[in-house]
Design a protein around this motif. Structure first.
Motif, short mmCIF file in Angstrom:
data_model
loop_
_atom_site.label_atom_id
_atom_site.label_comp_id
_atom_site.label_asym_id
_atom_site.label_seq_id
_atom_site.Cartn_x
_atom_site.Cartn_y
_atom_site.Cartn_z
N LEU A 1 93.23 93.51 33.15
CA LEU A 1 93.01 92.25 33.86
C LEU A 1 91.83 92.39 34.80
CD1 LEU A 1 96.69 91.30 34.75
CD2 LEU A 1 95.26 90.40 32.89
N ALA A 2 91.03 91.35 34.83
CA ALA A 2 89.87 91.36 35.72
C ALA A 2 90.33 91.15 37.15
CB ALA A 2 88.88 90.26 35.33
N THR A 3 89.91 92.03 37.99
CA THR A 3 90.28 91.93 39.40
C THR A 3 89.07 91.49 40.19
OG1 THR A 3 89.75 94.25 39.74
CG2 THR A 3 92.04 93.72 39.20
N GLY A 4 89.17 90.41 40.95
CA GLY A 4 88.07 89.89 41.76
C GLY A 4 88.33 90.13 43.22
N GLY A 5 87.25 90.34 43.98
CA GLY A 5 87.36 90.54 45.41
C GLY A 5 87.65 89.23 46.12
N THR A 6 88.19 89.33 47.30
CA THR A 6 88.49 88.16 48.11
C THR A 6 87.53 88.11 49.28
OG1 THR A 6 90.10 89.43 49.40
CG2 THR A 6 90.92 88.22 47.47
N ALA A 7 87.18 86.91 49.70
CA ALA A 7 86.26 86.69 50.82
C ALA A 7 86.99 85.91 51.90
CB ALA A 7 85.00 85.95 50.37
N SER A 8 86.69 86.21 53.14
CA SER A 8 87.30 85.50 54.24
C SER A 8 86.73 84.09 54.33
CB SER A 8 87.05 86.25 55.55
OG SER A 8 85.66 86.30 55.83
N GLN A 9 87.39 83.26 55.12
CA GLN A 9 86.96 81.88 55.26
C GLN A 9 85.56 81.80 55.88
OE1 GLN A 9 89.48 79.50 57.72
NE2 GLN A 9 88.29 77.63 57.44
N TRP A 10 85.30 82.64 56.90
CA TRP A 10 84.00 82.59 57.54
C TRP A 10 82.90 83.07 56.61
CZ3 TRP A 10 83.72 79.60 61.44
CH2 TRP A 10 84.79 79.45 62.32
N ARG A 11 83.22 84.02 55.71
CA ARG A 11 82.21 84.44 54.75
C ARG A 11 81.87 83.32 53.77
NH1 ARG A 11 80.23 89.30 53.14
NH2 ARG A 11 81.70 90.36 54.54
N LEU A 12 82.89 82.58 53.35
CA LEU A 12 82.64 81.45 52.46
C LEU A 12 81.83 80.36 53.16
CD1 LEU A 12 86.17 81.16 50.76
CD2 LEU A 12 84.10 82.17 49.80
N VAL A 13 82.15 80.13 54.44
CA VAL A 13 81.39 79.13 55.21
C VAL A 13 79.94 79.57 55.34
CG1 VAL A 13 81.13 78.13 57.51
CG2 VAL A 13 83.39 78.24 56.45
N TRP A 14 79.71 80.86 55.60
CA TRP A 14 78.35 81.35 55.75
C TRP A 14 77.59 81.24 54.44
CZ3 TRP A 14 74.24 82.11 58.29
CH2 TRP A 14 73.29 83.05 57.90
N ARG A 15 78.23 81.53 53.32
CA ARG A 15 77.54 81.42 52.02
C ARG A 15 77.12 79.98 51.75
NH1 ARG A 15 81.53 85.05 48.08
NH2 ARG A 15 81.00 87.10 48.96
N LYS A 16 77.97 79.05 52.08
CA LYS A 16 77.62 77.65 51.85
C LYS A 16 76.60 77.15 52.86
CE LYS A 16 79.84 73.33 50.51
NZ LYS A 16 81.12 72.60 50.37
N PHE A 17 76.69 77.67 54.09
CA PHE A 17 75.74 77.25 55.11
C PHE A 17 74.33 77.70 54.76
CE2 PHE A 17 73.46 78.05 59.11
CZ PHE A 17 73.56 76.80 59.71
N ARG A 18 74.18 78.87 54.15
CA ARG A 18 72.85 79.36 53.80
C ARG A 18 72.15 78.49 52.76
NH1 ARG A 18 73.35 85.58 52.28
NH2 ARG A 18 74.99 84.67 50.98
N LYS A 19 72.92 77.74 51.99
CA LYS A 19 72.32 76.87 50.98
C LYS A 19 71.73 75.61 51.59
CE LYS A 19 75.54 78.47 47.41
NZ LYS A 19 76.60 78.06 46.43
#
Length: 406
Positions: free
Chosen positions: A47-65
């Motif tokens: 099974l493919a295992t994916g990493g998890t990101a915190s909420q602030w990391r997701l916010v930062w990724r979207k903010f950079r766009k």
């Protein structure tokens, strides 16, 4: 014939079907499980295992766009860095003045001189006086060479009010020479220095006012929306009463009520805090509406049945669900407070000289003749425009990045 039919059925039932084999007890098992074919059986893919990101990391990724928000964030960071090191970055101090250079025009900063070679310098002035109006007329004198250096000695000051220093980032090598990169005001004071010092007052007032309004609005609005009933009715009547008070007469009354022994800066901070305490009503109503809609949601009911306390439900489950709006409201309120300070000081209801803020600096721009003579007096307005625009871009970017539905 019947016996042959029964034997055929028995043999057909005992023979393994395609893709299966007989086990030790005669049962049919899939091919490849046990036996000799186990080694040749295909293995299941992991099974493919994916990493998890915190909420602030997701916010930062979207903010950079959000390119405009990212540029605005760097502008805001640069402005607050200038505010933090205002004494060092300013070419002079707010106390330094020379009436002989009243309304002196901005000097262009050059990096190469035809005879002196490579190096920073500015040209001096040729000053003439009108015999009838006694007004000073400045003209650039290219024959005057005023060398400019970095980390030069100038007017002494105290860094953050603690460390005595006399080094400035940029300034003339000879402190007695005129140096007005952004021009001078009516008293011969450097406009660049006063704008940098004024940013500290205007931006700090915005943060203080917004912090008080945000805490009160979030707390009282959350209690009103979550508990409802008589508490909700009581808080809403208070909100309606405060919203019915006009702001301008309130400012006039508070200005008269503050003790006259207080200094101008202390007076304005007191009035700002009082108005911030009164200005929490808009945030409180928004928070109340969100709480009323969220408290009946399934995840809130599940948290309540799971035994979560009310503070945990509010802080862990309800507030994060509309953090986008809170972030946007917070970032949008700071430029609003800055504009409020500027408008009130411009009208004479806020800070007064000798205090320095962007609104106080714009008081000199009320005179049309002064603007015609010295248009650089409008430079504090440009600083306000850039700061407010950058903060609005940051607010839009944070709102979009924190919104889970976009």
């Amino acid at each position: 014939m019947a016996e042959k039919t029964v034997d055929a059925l028995r043999r057909s039932s005992s023979e393994p079907a395609e893709g299966v084999q007989l086990g030790p007890a005669g049962e049919q098992v899939p091919l490849g499980i046990g036996g000799d074919d186990a080694a040749t059986a295909p293995t299941a893919a992991p099974l493919a295992t994916g990493g998890t990101a915190s909420q602030w990391r997701l916010v930062w990724r979207k903010f950079r766009k959000h390119k405009l928000a990212l540029v605005g964030a760097w502008v805001v960071i640069a402005i607050y860095a200038v505010v933090a090191f205002a004494e060092f970055l300013s070419p002079s101090t707010t106390r330094a003045q020379d009436a002989a250079y009243a309304y002196a025009p901005p000097q262009a900063l050059h990096v190469y001189h035809p005879t002196e070679g490579l190096g920073l310098y500015v040209n001096g002035y040729t000053v003439t006086q009108d015999p009838e109006t006694f007004a000073l007329d400045f003209a650039v004198d290219e024959s005057q060479y005023i060398p400019v250096g970095l980390l030069v000695k100038g007017e002494p000051y105290e860094m953050w009010g603690l460390i005595p220093m006399e080094r400035h980032l940029i300034g003339p090598e000879d402190p007695d020479q005129p140096f007005y990169l952004w021009g001078a005001d009516r008293a011969g004071r450097d406009m660049l220095t006063r704008i940098i010092y004024g940013a500290r007052v205007s931006l700090s007032i915005g943060l203080v006012g917004v912090a008080a309004s945000f805490v009160l609005g979030l707390t009282l609005g959350g209690l009103s929306g979550y508990y409802g009933g008589k508490l909700d009715a009581f808080i809403q009547r208070i909100i309606e009463f405060l919203m019915a008070i006009p702001s301008l007469p309130l400012w006039l009354a508070l200005s008269a009520a503050v003790p006259p022994t207080w200094g101008p800066l202390t007076r304005y901070f007191a009035i700002t805090v009082i108005l911030s305490v009164i200005g929490w009503t808009g945030m409180a109503r928004v928070v109340r509406g969100r709480f009323l809609s969220l408290r009946e949601e399934d995840f809130i009911t599940a948290a309540r049945l799971d035994g979560c306390s009310r503070p945990r439900i509010i802080g862990r489950h309800m507030l994060p669900s509309f953090s986008s709006h809170m972030i946007a409201s917070l970032t949008m309120a700071v430029p609003g407070m800055i504009l409020g300070e500027t408008a009130l000081s411009f009208l004479g209801l806020g800070l007064q000289s000798p205090a320095v803020s962007w609104g106080v600096l714009l008081q000199d721009a009320q005179n049309i003749r002064a603007i015609e003579t010295a248009p650089w007096l409008m430079l504090p307005g440009a600083a306000i425009f850039v700061t407010v625009l950058a903060m609005n871009f940051v607010g839009d970017g944070l709102r979009d990045a924190a919104d889970p539905y976009k």
